[in-house]
Design a protein around this motif. Structure first.
Motif, mmCIF file in Angstrom:
data_model
loop_
_atom_site.group_PDB
_atom_site.id
_atom_site.type_symbol
_atom_site.label_atom_id
_atom_site.label_comp_id
_atom_site.label_asym_id
_atom_site.label_seq_id
_atom_site.Cartn_x
_atom_site.Cartn_y
_atom_site.Cartn_z
ATOM 1 N N PHE A 247 -0.113 -5.644 5.953
ATOM 2 C CA PHE A 247 0.042 -4.455 5.115
ATOM 3 C C PHE A 247 1.508 -4.015 5.114
ATOM 4 C CE2 PHE A 247 -4.443 -4.152 6.508
ATOM 5 C CZ PHE A 247 -5.055 -4.092 5.267
ATOM 6 N N THR A 248 2.091 -3.933 3.921
ATOM 7 C CA THR A 248 3.515 -3.613 3.768
ATOM 8 C C THR A 248 3.651 -2.365 2.900
ATOM 9 O OG1 THR A 248 3.932 -6.002 3.793
ATOM 10 C CG2 THR A 248 5.769 -4.556 3.203
ATOM 11 N N HIS A 249 4.296 -1.345 3.430
ATOM 12 C CA HIS A 249 4.402 -0.086 2.695
ATOM 13 C C HIS A 249 5.310 -0.240 1.479
ATOM 14 C CE1 HIS A 249 5.141 4.184 1.842
ATOM 15 N NE2 HIS A 249 3.979 4.379 2.450
ATOM 16 N N VAL A 250 4.954 0.422 0.405
ATOM 17 C CA VAL A 250 5.676 0.259 -0.855
ATOM 18 C C VAL A 250 7.142 0.652 -0.740
ATOM 19 C CG1 VAL A 250 5.134 2.559 -1.790
ATOM 20 C CG2 VAL A 250 5.481 0.620 -3.352
ATOM 21 N N THR A 251 7.460 1.571 0.155
ATOM 22 C CA THR A 251 8.859 1.968 0.331
ATOM 23 C C THR A 251 9.701 0.791 0.816
ATOM 24 O OG1 THR A 251 8.198 4.237 0.836
ATOM 25 C CG2 THR A 251 10.414 3.580 1.498
ATOM 26 N N ASP A 252 9.143 -0.006 1.722
ATOM 27 C CA ASP A 252 9.846 -1.205 2.179
ATOM 28 C C ASP A 252 9.951 -2.239 1.066
ATOM 29 O OD1 ASP A 252 10.492 -0.491 4.824
ATOM 30 O OD2 ASP A 252 8.487 -0.987 5.536
ATOM 31 N N ILE A 253 8.906 -2.347 0.255
ATOM 32 C CA ILE A 253 8.927 -3.278 -0.876
ATOM 33 C C ILE A 253 10.035 -2.905 -1.861
ATOM 34 C CG2 ILE A 253 7.645 -4.078 -2.893
ATOM 35 C CD1 ILE A 253 6.596 -5.314 -0.353
ATOM 36 N N VAL A 254 10.162 -1.633 -2.160
ATOM 37 C CA VAL A 254 11.192 -1.167 -3.095
ATOM 38 C C VAL A 254 12.578 -1.512 -2.575
ATOM 39 C CG1 VAL A 254 12.309 0.928 -3.993
ATOM 40 C CG2 VAL A 254 9.826 0.634 -4.204
ATOM 41 N N ARG A 255 12.817 -1.301 -1.291
ATOM 42 C CA ARG A 255 14.125 -1.653 -0.724
ATOM 43 C C ARG A 255 14.395 -3.149 -0.848
ATOM 44 N NH1 ARG A 255 15.106 -1.869 3.975
ATOM 45 N NH2 ARG A 255 13.013 -1.617 4.881
ATOM 46 N N GLY A 256 13.360 -3.952 -0.621
ATOM 47 C CA GLY A 256 13.535 -5.398 -0.742
ATOM 48 C C GLY A 256 13.866 -5.822 -2.155
ATOM 49 N N LEU A 257 13.208 -5.219 -3.129
ATOM 50 C CA LEU A 257 13.493 -5.536 -4.530
ATOM 51 C C LEU A 257 14.926 -5.167 -4.899
ATOM 52 C CD1 LEU A 257 10.130 -4.247 -6.041
ATOM 53 C CD2 LEU A 257 10.916 -6.615 -6.104
ATOM 54 N N ASN B 52 -4.989 -0.900 -3.215
ATOM 55 C CA ASN B 52 -5.090 -1.528 -1.906
ATOM 56 C C ASN B 52 -6.250 -0.916 -1.121
ATOM 57 O OD1 ASN B 52 -4.278 -1.693 1.171
ATOM 58 N ND2 ASN B 52 -3.125 -3.281 0.126
ATOM 59 N N VAL B 53 -6.865 -1.730 -0.267
ATOM 60 C CA VAL B 53 -8.048 -1.271 0.467
ATOM 61 C C VAL B 53 -7.746 -0.057 1.332
ATOM 62 C CG1 VAL B 53 -9.223 -3.492 0.457
ATOM 63 C CG2 VAL B 53 -7.654 -2.950 2.327
ATOM 64 N N ILE B 54 -6.528 0.074 1.839
ATOM 65 C CA ILE B 54 -6.207 1.241 2.669
ATOM 66 C C ILE B 54 -6.374 2.525 1.874
ATOM 67 C CG2 ILE B 54 -4.345 2.442 3.885
ATOM 68 C CD1 ILE B 54 -3.305 -0.214 4.818
ATOM 69 N N TYR C 118 0.834 -1.204 0.000
ATOM 70 C CA TYR C 118 0.000 0.000 0.000
ATOM 71 C C TYR C 118 0.868 1.253 0.000
ATOM 72 C CZ TYR C 118 1.086 0.894 4.921
ATOM 73 O OH TYR C 118 1.743 1.182 6.093
ATOM 74 N N GLN C 119 0.251 2.362 -0.368
ATOM 75 C CA GLN C 119 0.896 3.676 -0.313
ATOM 76 C C GLN C 119 -0.134 4.789 -0.120
ATOM 77 O OE1 GLN C 119 2.826 5.043 -3.939
ATOM 78 N NE2 GLN C 119 4.337 6.187 -2.778
ATOM 79 N N GLY C 120 -1.271 4.660 -0.813
ATOM 80 C CA GLY C 120 -2.288 5.708 -0.750
ATOM 81 C C GLY C 120 -2.351 6.515 -2.031
ATOM 82 N N TYR C 121 -3.440 7.218 -2.222
ATOM 83 C CA TYR C 121 -3.639 7.977 -3.457
ATOM 84 C C TYR C 121 -2.700 9.163 -3.582
ATOM 85 C CZ TYR C 121 -7.887 5.333 -4.530
ATOM 86 O OH TYR C 121 -8.781 4.330 -4.843
ATOM 87 N N GLY C 122 -2.017 9.530 -2.500
ATOM 88 C CA GLY C 122 -1.014 10.576 -2.604
ATOM 89 C C GLY C 122 0.242 10.095 -3.311
#
Length: 305
Positions: free
Chosen positions: A209-219, A182-184, A167-171
């Motif tokens: 729920f995992t924030h996209v910033t953490d996902i990017v670091r993992g990738l 994502n539902v959030i 998730y990240q949000g519409y911002g």
């Protein structure tokens, strides 16, 4: 990563654009996207944007690393047209990796899914048995199987990342996904505009729920370490939807009750609970989630407060 030539497929989409924009600070980044779930407005000017499908020939795969995130990424997209879903998610993956191999690229990081664990309230490790109940899950399992083939037969490094409810949000870059966000993001936008969030069933289902910033670091770390095999990217914590609504009310300063509706997804295929064990990638790279759920909710709501 630094000083490398990188391809991000699906790079105009939610996760892909966040990854491409992050990599562009220190690398030469090319994005391929067919415009279905992505848009060039999501990526920075430093990123080269190529509008093309991953099932086509002549992809720009003359790179050091391929991040393959292009996919039809929901249950309903596959049910609407199972053949098209398999073509994009499976054939598109094989086509991209094969072209990359021909161009001398031997490092691929790709998107899999945590849905194949089924409903789990305890953190799911990668070695547990997995199951396939939907076309979407079948397509991601096929990717993992083909990745094993490419590694065993051609000695390529392919890391499959099993995402947990990103998730990240519409911002951020989620707004373009609309009903597939994502539902959030959906809950927050509805509530900020005075509308009740729509919850399937009784709202007791849980997600890691995992924030996209953490996902990017993992990738990025998976590519840096040239990992092979499958890895979870999740937080190890899960929250039910009722709690999410309560936290959003607190952050937005609202007092809106949810609307409960019948779940349109059949109960026997709906994943009610998810939770990820991230110890494998932590041991391999040192990765761990850095954004708490409270901080993530605050970030989602920033544009409204």
């Amino acid at each position: 990563m630094n000083g490398q030539r990188v391809l991000v497929t699906g790079g105009g989409g939610f996760i892909g654009s966040n990854l491409a924009n992050s990599l562009a600070a220190d690398n030469d980044v090319i994005v391929v996207d067919d415009g279905y779930l992505g848009t060039p407005t999501n990526v920075s000017e430093e990123v080269e944007y190529v509008e093309r499908s991953v099932v086509e020939d002549d992809l720009p795969t003359d790179v050091d690393v391929v991040f393959h995130l292009a996919a039809l990424s929901s249950y309903q997209m596959h049910e609407d047209n199972p053949t098209h879903g398999a073509r994009v998610n499976v054939e598109g993956f094989v086509n991209t990796v094969e072209q990359a191999r021909d161009d001398g690229c031997d490092t691929v990081v790709y998107a899999s899914t945590s849905s194949i664990y089924g409903s789990q309230t305890a953190p799911s490790p990668e070695e547990m048995d997995v199951t396939v109940n939907t076309g979407y899950e079948a397509s991601k399992m096929a990717r993992e199987t083909y990745a094993e083939y490419f590694h065993n037969h051609y000695d390529l490094s392919l890391a499959g990342m099993r995402f947990f409810s990103v998730y990240q949000g519409y911002g951020g870059a989620e707004e373009h996904k609309g009903e597939y966000a994502n539902v959030i993001a959906q809950f927050a936008d509805d509530m900020a505009n005075g509308e009740p969030p729509v919850l399937y069933g009784d709202g007791t289902q849980t997600r890691d729920f995992t924030h996209v910033t953490d996902i990017v670091r993992g990738l990025e770390q998976a590519a840096d370490h040239e990992l092979n095999g499958v890895y979870n990217l999740g937080t190890g914590d899960a929250y039910d939807f009722l709690t999410v609504v309560e936290m959003l009310n607190d952050e937005l300063g609202t007092d809106i009750d949810p609307e409960f509706v019948e779940n349109p997804i059949p109960e026997d295929v709906y994943v009610h609970d998810t939770c990820g064990d991230y110890s494998k990638i932590n041991e391999a790279t040192g990765w761990e989630p850095q954004i708490s759920f409270e901080d993530g909710i605050e970030r989602v709501c920033e544009q409204y407060t």
